[in-house]
Motif scaffolding. Structure first.
Motif, PDB file in Angstrom:
ATOM      1  N   ARG A  25      52.946  38.127  35.176  1.00  0.00           N
ATOM      2  CA  ARG A  25      52.096  38.796  34.033  1.00  0.00           C
ATOM      3  C   ARG A  25      52.651  38.470  32.748  1.00  0.00           C
ATOM      4  O   ARG A  25      51.801  37.587  32.152  1.00  0.00           O
TER       5      ARG A  25
ATOM      6  N   ALA B  70      47.095  39.878  38.249  1.00  0.00           N
ATOM      7  CA  ALA B  70      46.921  41.262  37.380  1.00  0.00           C
ATOM      8  C   ALA B  70      46.648  41.094  36.205  1.00  0.00           C
ATOM      9  O   ALA B  70      45.953  41.543  35.306  1.00  0.00           O
TER      10      ALA B  70
ATOM     11  N   GLN C 152      43.251  39.857  35.110  1.00  0.00           N
ATOM     12  CA  GLN C 152      42.471  41.050  35.266  1.00  0.00           C
ATOM     13  C   GLN C 152      42.540  41.772  33.997  1.00  0.00           C
ATOM     14  O   GLN C 152      41.272  42.242  33.644  1.00  0.00           O
ATOM     15  N   ALA C 153      43.638  42.216  33.707  1.00  0.00           N
ATOM     16  CA  ALA C 153      43.841  43.143  32.576  1.00  0.00           C
ATOM     17  C   ALA C 153      43.190  42.676  31.271  1.00  0.00           C
ATOM     18  O   ALA C 153      42.879  43.225  30.465  1.00  0.00           O
TER      19      ALA C 153
ATOM     20  N   HIS D  16      42.947  40.899  45.266  1.00  0.00           N
ATOM     21  CA  HIS D  16      41.435  40.791  45.166  1.00  0.00           C
ATOM     22  C   HIS D  16      41.419  40.002  43.706  1.00  0.00           C
ATOM     23  O   HIS D  16      41.788  40.487  42.758  1.00  0.00           O
TER      24      HIS D  16
END
Lengths: 341, 341
Positions: A237, A266, A269-270, A294
């Motif tokens: 991240r 992640a 996506q965030a 995903h």
DNA sequence: CTGTTAGCGCTTTCAA
DNA sequence: TTGAAAGCGCTAACAG
């Protein structure tokens, strides 16, 4: 309380020895030894009596003594950097299973604990007099290498395919893998690629090959970032954040390992970035989760289990007395194209 | 090639022994032994000569022989179900580090390999004559328990707080953790809760307590599903699918372990369910990734490192000759409320 | 501070 | 098929 048979350690607190069992079974010590180690040399009638004596006394052989005289410990020690690294689990499971089937016990030694120097660690391991060693990475200390060479101990180095193995090598080419990763991204038309890499020698080999291939193809490597080991999702991240800061127009990120890729997923996506549309992501290792994120993660699969099996096979052959045939086995790798690229 | 000193194994191929070193250093064998094990008993002048002889010969002590006579192997064996389980990694790292500082070597034995029976495994481990044992789960076979008891071997059982420890127990109450998980969901007002659980004894203890608490509070448990071990993210994704089939109106899922919760997160996302708005998700374990998923995963944190340290401390005390004080240490747990609930 | 003697528990070798 | 003797490499116990 009489349903579990009484324990019968020795009359005193002394631990039960082979002689104790022999006395009870009214045979000589060597006969008890044979019943345990070479039962085919003993008549069934005698063996039965001995086994019953063993059961009654709760005798557990002392492999320190046995190993001392026979020069075989039936112990194989494997060095793993730490149990935290999921890459080696399959290797260790299969290695252990196959060795156990041949009556060898596999014990794991964590090699990357604080204050552990490689050659000291190797000496500590050798002092247990294992019958063989499995290394998940090649030795870097010359003296450690020499110790093994001098001893003629069966050794398998693994997860790599370097030039100069001690004896046997089971793995794959990290350089080839790195290049393949680059080619995959090229094929998919990515133009501004970021590299997120862990500070680890093997990862570094992949990175170099990857970078070279990218540059040869004339593709811009917009940004690169390194993260310390042991890596986690966290570094993925944070890594994407750093990469995007360096070059906000990145259209793909190649990661040295799936854990990082998962973190990148992640973070993307965030930030509302759609993968693979806005950002392509490629990992390495094909850890269990990679097929179930995903979107599902594209990655490089290494047959960890097979490495373990091949290592076991080589060791077992050596332990059966075969000459130290030097083995170099390339298990290869496979690029798994899923949804993230 | 003369920059690395020549190896000098023995003149023949024979391995170097203490006597060889003694002869070269012109001292007795016991003096060499002392230099290695109790250097304060030897004059610096003699020690120096001995150390140089050790270095020149490449002598590596034989702990089989040493352990046989001294009855101390300086070996601690820890049983872990498999190296695949990230729950124990911190425990093992800290345990190993602390033991190493006291000159004990930690070796790990995988206890859940195929065809391994518990009591056979324990015997195999005991035959190495370790000075102590660490178990990541309590023994279920009575005979195995008895073997340890009879031998008076220092043993720490961990990651649990059951009624009847062999000697020492460092862990926490799974029942309390399960109940706390339920209460957390209750506090957040969830009404139709699904339970996704792994087929594992400890997880089962948590599930029961969790279920009980839920039922007491009058909350509907819409659906439950069990998944086989070893669990992975895959089971989380498939699990949520099954749960939703049983009860499409679920507003939350409690998982036995973070890996499952991570899968649930992915599946929810794939289905367009917003977490925590449409679906609350709670995990257990606080694995590294839990703090870095999107959304960040609420979970139960267990201080894995501390368990390892406490185990080491107890063992070390015992190994220094202290009486087998029975220790039961509750390290507790902590509910971490992040973004998924 | 250093050395001598004995023996840990087992398996090898040889013999019956 | 079974056993007797010897000794693996090291350290405990004692002596000097």
């Amino acid at each position: 309380m009489s349903d579990t048979p009484p324990p019968i350690p020795d009359a005193a607190g002394r631990t039960v020895t082979l002689d104790d069992v022999a006395r009870i079974a009214k045979v000589s010590a060597i006969t008890v030894s044979r019943v345990i180690n070479r039962p085919h040399l003993v008549s069934e009638r005698t063996a039965k009596r001995v086994r019953s004596a063993i059961a009654r006394t709760g005798y557990v052989p002392n492999l320190l003594a046995g190993g001392l005289v026979s020069q075989r410990s039936r112990l194989v020690i494997a060095l793993v950097p730490s149990v935290a690294n999921p890459a080696f689990t399959e290797t260790m499971t299969h290695l252990g299973t196959r060795l156990a089937a041949a009556r060898y016990q596999l014990l794991l030694c964590q090699s990357e604990l604080p204050h552990q120097e490689e050659s000291t660690l190797i000496d500590a391991v050798l002092s247990r007099r294992p019958d063989a060693l499995v290394l998940t990475k090649p030795l870097s200390t010359p003296t450690a290498r020499q110790r093994l060479l001098a001893r003629g101990l069966p050794v398998v180095e693994s997860w790599e395919l370097n030039a100069d193995p001690i004896e046997a090598l089971v793995g794959f080419s990290h350089a080839a893998a790195g290049a393949a990763m680059a080619r995959h991204m090229l094929d998919h038309g990515y133009q501004r690629i970021g590299l997120l890499w862990s500070e680890d020698q093997r990862a570094e080999t992949r990175r170099r090959a990857c970078l070279e291939t990218l540059i040869e193809a004339g593709v811009a490597v917009g940004a690169q970032a390194a993260v310390p080991v042991p890596v986690g999702m966290r570094h993925g991240r944070e890594g994407l954040a750093r990469l995007l800061e360096m070059d906000p127009r990145l259209d793909a990120v190649i990661c040295s390992i799936d854990l990082l890729a998962q973190g990148v997923l992640a973070e993307a996506q965030a930030r509302g970035l759609r993968v693979p549309h806005d950002l392509g992501v490629l990992g390495f290792g094909d850890f269990e989760f990679a097929a179930h994120t995903h979107p599902r993660l594209s990655t490089v699969r290494v047959d960890s289990a097979r490495i373990g099996e091949l290592a076991a096979d080589h060791l077992l052959r050596r332990l059966e007395g075969d000459k130290p045939t030097s083995l170099v086995h390339d298990v290869g790798f496979e690029l798994l194209v899923r949804e993230s690229t």
